[in-house]
Design a protein around this motif. Sequence first.
Motif, PDB file in Angstrom:
ATOM      1  N   ASP A 158       0.919  -1.515   0.396  1.00  0.00           N
ATOM      2  CA  ASP A 158       0.063  -0.057  -0.361  1.00  0.00           C
ATOM      3  C   ASP A 158       1.249   1.102   0.052  1.00  0.00           C
ATOM      4  O   ASP A 158       1.566   1.730   0.758  1.00  0.00           O
ATOM      5  N   ASP A 160       0.809   4.608   0.466  1.00  0.00           N
ATOM      6  CA  ASP A 160      -0.201   4.844   1.557  1.00  0.00           C
ATOM      7  C   ASP A 160       0.219   4.606   2.916  1.00  0.00           C
ATOM      8  O   ASP A 160       0.302   5.606   3.615  1.00  0.00           O
ATOM      9  N   ASP A 161       0.695   3.576   3.637  1.00  0.00           N
ATOM     10  CA  ASP A 161       1.381   3.088   3.948  1.00  0.00           C
ATOM     11  C   ASP A 161       2.847   3.468   4.135  1.00  0.00           C
ATOM     12  O   ASP A 161       4.024   3.254   3.118  1.00  0.00           O
ATOM     13  N   ARG A 165       6.477   2.104   1.829  1.00  0.00           N
ATOM     14  CA  ARG A 165       6.963   2.545   0.816  1.00  0.00           C
ATOM     15  C   ARG A 165       8.457   2.340   1.676  1.00  0.00           C
ATOM     16  O   ARG A 165       9.295   2.853   0.888  1.00  0.00           O
TER      17      ARG A 165
END
Length: 183
Positions: A158, A160-161, A165
């Motif tokens: 994800d 957004d995590d 990242r």
Amino acid sequence: MRARGPVVVALQPAGPGWDRAVAGELRESLARLLGYAGLSLAVGGRARGQNAARASLLQARHALVVGRVLAGEGTVTFFEDLGPYCFVLGRPESEIRGFCERILGPLAERGPHDELVRTLEEFFRQHGSVSAVARTLYLHRNTVRQRLRRIERLTGADLDDADARLALRLAILGRTALVELAS
């Protein structure tokens, strides 16, 4: 490890380490002695004992290869100079490769997904700005978004995590380092 020219790999003894001036003087002296100005020198971490010496040698070998890519030939690179590469290097290549495969999935292999890896690298470089990635790669923003969704599907990450990242960024550094170590 294949070398492009004369190389020197140095281990730091336990206790006070080498300073950069000493390492630079050693590199210059050896370069003169061997008649090769492009001689590179790499220094691993401090070694105390046989296992630590092996780890330091591995660090020095990795510092040599990655240091040449980052700073060019004819330089001195300490393993600690490798910045974020330190988090993925200094381990056996099989462990680095396994980490990359676990995190990147099919993106770990060079070839069919290189454009996705390039997009992801630029996404990190541009601090997650889709517009900046699009400008840099000469793509439409929607194309960048599609590629990022495809990356998420292929890796299971994800974007957004923050932890996901970070893991992806380290795996990409490992992938890059493995390519350099193999060349």
